[in-house]
Design an enzyme around this catalytic site. Sequence first.
Site, PDB file in Angstrom:
ATOM      1  N   GLY A 103       1.984  -3.929  16.232  1.00 23.52           N
ATOM      2  CA  GLY A 103       2.614  -2.559  16.000  1.00 23.52           C
ATOM      3  C   GLY A 103       4.184  -2.647  16.378  1.00 23.52           C
ATOM      4  N   HIS A 109       0.806  -1.495   0.029  1.00 26.79           N
ATOM      5  CA  HIS A 109       0.082  -0.215   0.084  1.00 26.79           C
ATOM      6  C   HIS A 109       0.776   1.402   0.137  1.00 26.79           C
ATOM      7  CE1 HIS A 109      -3.009  -3.094   1.142  1.00 26.79           C
ATOM      8  NE2 HIS A 109      -4.006  -2.096   0.676  1.00 26.79           N
ATOM      9  N   ASP A 139      -3.978  -3.428  12.750  1.00 26.85           N
ATOM     10  CA  ASP A 139      -4.274  -3.109  11.262  1.00 26.85           C
ATOM     11  C   ASP A 139      -4.562  -4.242  10.527  1.00 26.85           C
ATOM     12  OD1 ASP A 139      -4.577  -2.188   8.602  1.00 26.85           O
ATOM     13  OD2 ASP A 139      -2.710  -1.299   8.414  1.00 26.85           O
ATOM     14  N   TRP A 185     -16.468 -17.558   9.125  1.00 26.70           N
ATOM     15  CA  TRP A 185     -17.860 -16.861   9.113  1.00 26.70           C
ATOM     16  C   TRP A 185     -17.678 -15.662  10.123  1.00 26.70           C
ATOM     17  CZ3 TRP A 185     -16.988 -21.900  10.666  1.00 26.70           C
ATOM     18  CH2 TRP A 185     -16.715 -22.189  12.009  1.00 26.70           C
ATOM     19  N   LYS A 186     -16.790 -15.701  11.009  1.00 28.23           N
ATOM     20  CA  LYS A 186     -16.625 -14.402  11.952  1.00 28.23           C
ATOM     21  C   LYS A 186     -16.027 -13.227  11.061  1.00 28.23           C
ATOM     22  CE  LYS A 186     -15.685 -17.467  15.871  1.00 28.23           C
ATOM     23  NZ  LYS A 186     -14.622 -17.775  17.006  1.00 28.23           N
ATOM     24  N   VAL A 218      -0.794  -1.086  17.909  1.00 28.40           N
ATOM     25  CA  VAL A 218      -1.762  -0.546  16.420  1.00 28.40           C
ATOM     26  C   VAL A 218      -1.884  -1.833  15.920  1.00 28.40           C
ATOM     27  CG1 VAL A 218      -1.684   0.455  14.275  1.00 28.40           C
ATOM     28  CG2 VAL A 218      -0.539   1.616  16.374  1.00 28.40           C
TER      29      VAL A 218
END
Length: 334
Positions: A306, A45, A174, A226-227, A172
Amino acid sequence: MSRIPFSRIHEELKRVLLSFDFEPEKADVCARLFAEASRDGVYSHGLNRFPRFIEYIRKGYVNVNASPEKIAGIGVIEQWDGNLGPGNLNARFCMSRATEMAQAYGMGLVALRNTNHWMRGGAYGWQAAESGFIGICFTNTQPNMPPWGAKNAVLGNNPLIIALPGQHFPVVLDTAMTQFSFGKIEATRRQGKLLPVPGGFDTKGELTVDPGEIEKSWRALPFGFWKGSGLSLVLDLMASSLSGGMCTVQVGEQGSDEYGLSQIFMAINPLAVGNHVHYQEVLEKTLMAIKDAEPAKEGEEVFYPGERTILTRKDNMENGVPVDEEIWRLVCSM
């Protein structure tokens, strides 16, 4: 794979953005967010995503100098329209606005519609936590994941970020709703590697570690089965309903390109009704227990969310940021 100094990547990306008529300050911040994603090890990203960002500018999906516009607000909740501006700039602005409200009132929530891909979602969790706030944010995406028990993509991988400020470094989380984000799947394929665990289904409906097969089938595996599927659904509904924007299904109806997304940014002041000493004690005690936990494999280390980012950032700042040479040449030629 080559290593390029962080400052060089930042300046090269900024140069390209300026050539697309970005205002200088916006070009600088936008380029830095891309470069910081790669610096922190989120290569899918960062630089790797930049050419697609430029493609979307050329297609008219990204309005380079648009800014968010406030639509409505009541108490600590505000609704903003991103006007299809650069997704990472819109996201950074909205988390900043959420922290402003949290500073004044204890918490703040900004619901954003009509925006673009925010690139590395964790950046806005780090932004909040480094300013002393708990940050929570999530986004919807184009349909790229089947609901559990189905074959066709109806849900998005809808990344969720939760970040807490720490005495030394933030915690953190993510995470996408898929076992691996499609950016990670693409990056793994480009490296000629396989995924460490199954990340989706092949065209025959079998679980696979082959990233290329998952890209062909467009059937990524929800984390927790499924969660993850259920969590993806409710995050999408919250983001689209609170922002007045499009849901994942509507984003998909626009075609194969991803734009016009809905997002949520929340900031909470952990000391608004709490005690600084207690907060730090709870955090430190929990993290110490994690670090003291016995590793499943001898010689390895247990990390909290993190923590690896800090190590990767240090290494990449000292030794240069690893770049895909093909993508780097492409960016330099723009």
